[in-house]
Design an enzyme around this catalytic site. Structure first.
Site, PDB file in Angstrom:
ATOM      1  N   GLY A  46       0.551  -1.230   0.547  1.00 35.23           N
ATOM      2  CA  GLY A  46       0.327  -0.081   0.206  1.00 35.23           C
ATOM      3  C   GLY A  46       0.924   1.530  -0.027  1.00 35.23           C
ATOM      4  N   GLN A  51       2.967  10.115   1.085  1.00 36.10           N
ATOM      5  CA  GLN A  51       4.299   9.322   1.401  1.00 36.10           C
ATOM      6  C   GLN A  51       4.479   9.739   0.174  1.00 36.10           C
ATOM      7  OE1 GLN A  51       2.304   5.564   2.204  1.00 36.10           O
ATOM      8  NE2 GLN A  51       4.343   4.784   3.502  1.00 36.10           N
ATOM      9  N   CYS A  89       5.901   0.211   7.601  1.00 38.87           N
ATOM     10  CA  CYS A  89       5.219   1.143   6.743  1.00 38.87           C
ATOM     11  C   CYS A  89       6.452   1.675   5.586  1.00 38.87           C
ATOM     12  CB  CYS A  89       5.059   2.187   7.681  1.00 38.87           C
ATOM     13  SG  CYS A  89       4.604   3.685   6.690  1.00 38.87           S
ATOM     14  N   LEU A  90       6.474   1.441   4.156  1.00 38.39           N
ATOM     15  CA  LEU A  90       7.797   2.976   3.707  1.00 38.39           C
ATOM     16  C   LEU A  90       8.428   3.957   3.644  1.00 38.39           C
ATOM     17  CD1 LEU A  90       5.818   1.201   0.365  1.00 38.39           C
ATOM     18  CD2 LEU A  90       7.675   0.180   1.234  1.00 38.39           C
ATOM     19  N   HIS A 131      -4.840   1.137   6.290  1.00 38.20           N
ATOM     20  CA  HIS A 131      -3.250   1.427   7.322  1.00 38.20           C
ATOM     21  C   HIS A 131      -2.824   2.673   6.245  1.00 38.20           C
ATOM     22  CE1 HIS A 131       0.930   1.012   7.683  1.00 38.20           C
ATOM     23  NE2 HIS A 131       1.203   2.265   6.799  1.00 38.20           N
ATOM     24  N   GLU A 132      -3.625   2.636   5.555  1.00 40.44           N
ATOM     25  CA  GLU A 132      -3.327   3.491   4.470  1.00 40.44           C
ATOM     26  C   GLU A 132      -4.244   5.096   4.365  1.00 40.44           C
ATOM     27  OE1 GLU A 132      -0.976   4.012   3.004  1.00 40.44           O
ATOM     28  OE2 GLU A 132      -0.448   1.472   3.136  1.00 40.44           O
ATOM     29  N   HIS A 135      -2.687   7.247   6.820  1.00 37.56           N
ATOM     30  CA  HIS A 135      -1.947   7.653   6.749  1.00 37.56           C
ATOM     31  C   HIS A 135      -2.502  10.113   6.007  1.00 37.56           C
ATOM     32  CE1 HIS A 135       2.100   6.396   6.293  1.00 37.56           C
ATOM     33  NE2 HIS A 135       1.750   5.228   6.027  1.00 37.56           N
TER      34      HIS A 135
HETATM   35 CO    CO Z   1       2.939   3.318   5.639  1.00 41.45          CO
END
Ligand code: CO
Length: 152
Positions: A46, A51, A89-90, A131-132, A135
């Site tokens: 995701g 991000q 998380c990226l 999660h997304e 964000h």
């Molecule tokens: Co994340």
């Protein structure tokens, strides 16, 4: 399509409440395509617009690399059950933590053309959606970690 740089924790854009998407134009589609390409290149499941430095309410999710969800202005309308799992998380490379999420979520979101879609997803897909979508409100999974389980 082009890869975008992934913003890392500490950048203010990751902590702000993102703006609703109002223009469903060609540029929106290009941005979503870039986000999908960037997500796959980084081996993520995701990626949210903040991000890649864009404070807008949109994110992409793909658990299996085949089914790709693009969620524009997503809203969680209902949840059921609970599950706990390890998340990363990226934007926070090298770390993981245990987080509790709903087992199932019902989400309404637009696609790149402005068409409203309704989703009911469970298990890992529900985790990724939550999660997304977090964000988009400046919330990171580390805010919700139950037992910090760092892995280097
Ligand atoms: Co994340």
């Amino acid at each position: 399509m082009a890869l975008r740089d992934i913003v890392k924790e500490g950048e203010p854009v990751l902590r702000q409440k993102c703006f609703e998407v109002t223009l469903f134009n060609e540029r929106l589609g290009v941005t979503l395509d870039d986000m999908i390409e960037t997500m796959f290149a980084a081996d993520g499941v995701g990626l949210a617009a903040p991000q890649v430095g864009i404070p807008k309410r949109m994110c992409v999710v793909s658990i299996d690399g085949k089914t790709i969800y693009e969620l524009v202005n997503p809203v969680i309308v209902k949840t059921a059950g609970k599950q706990r799992g390890i998340e990363g998380c990226l934007s926070i490379p090298g770390e993981h933590g245990l987080v509790e999420r709903p087992q199932t979520v019902w989400v309404e979101a637009k696609d790149r053309f402005g068409k409203l879609n309704k989703y009911k997803v469970s298990d890992l897909t529900a985790v990724a959606f939550c999660h997304e979508i977090d964000h988009l409100d400046g919330v990171l999974y580390i805010d919700k970690v139950i037992n910090n389980d760092k892995k280097e």
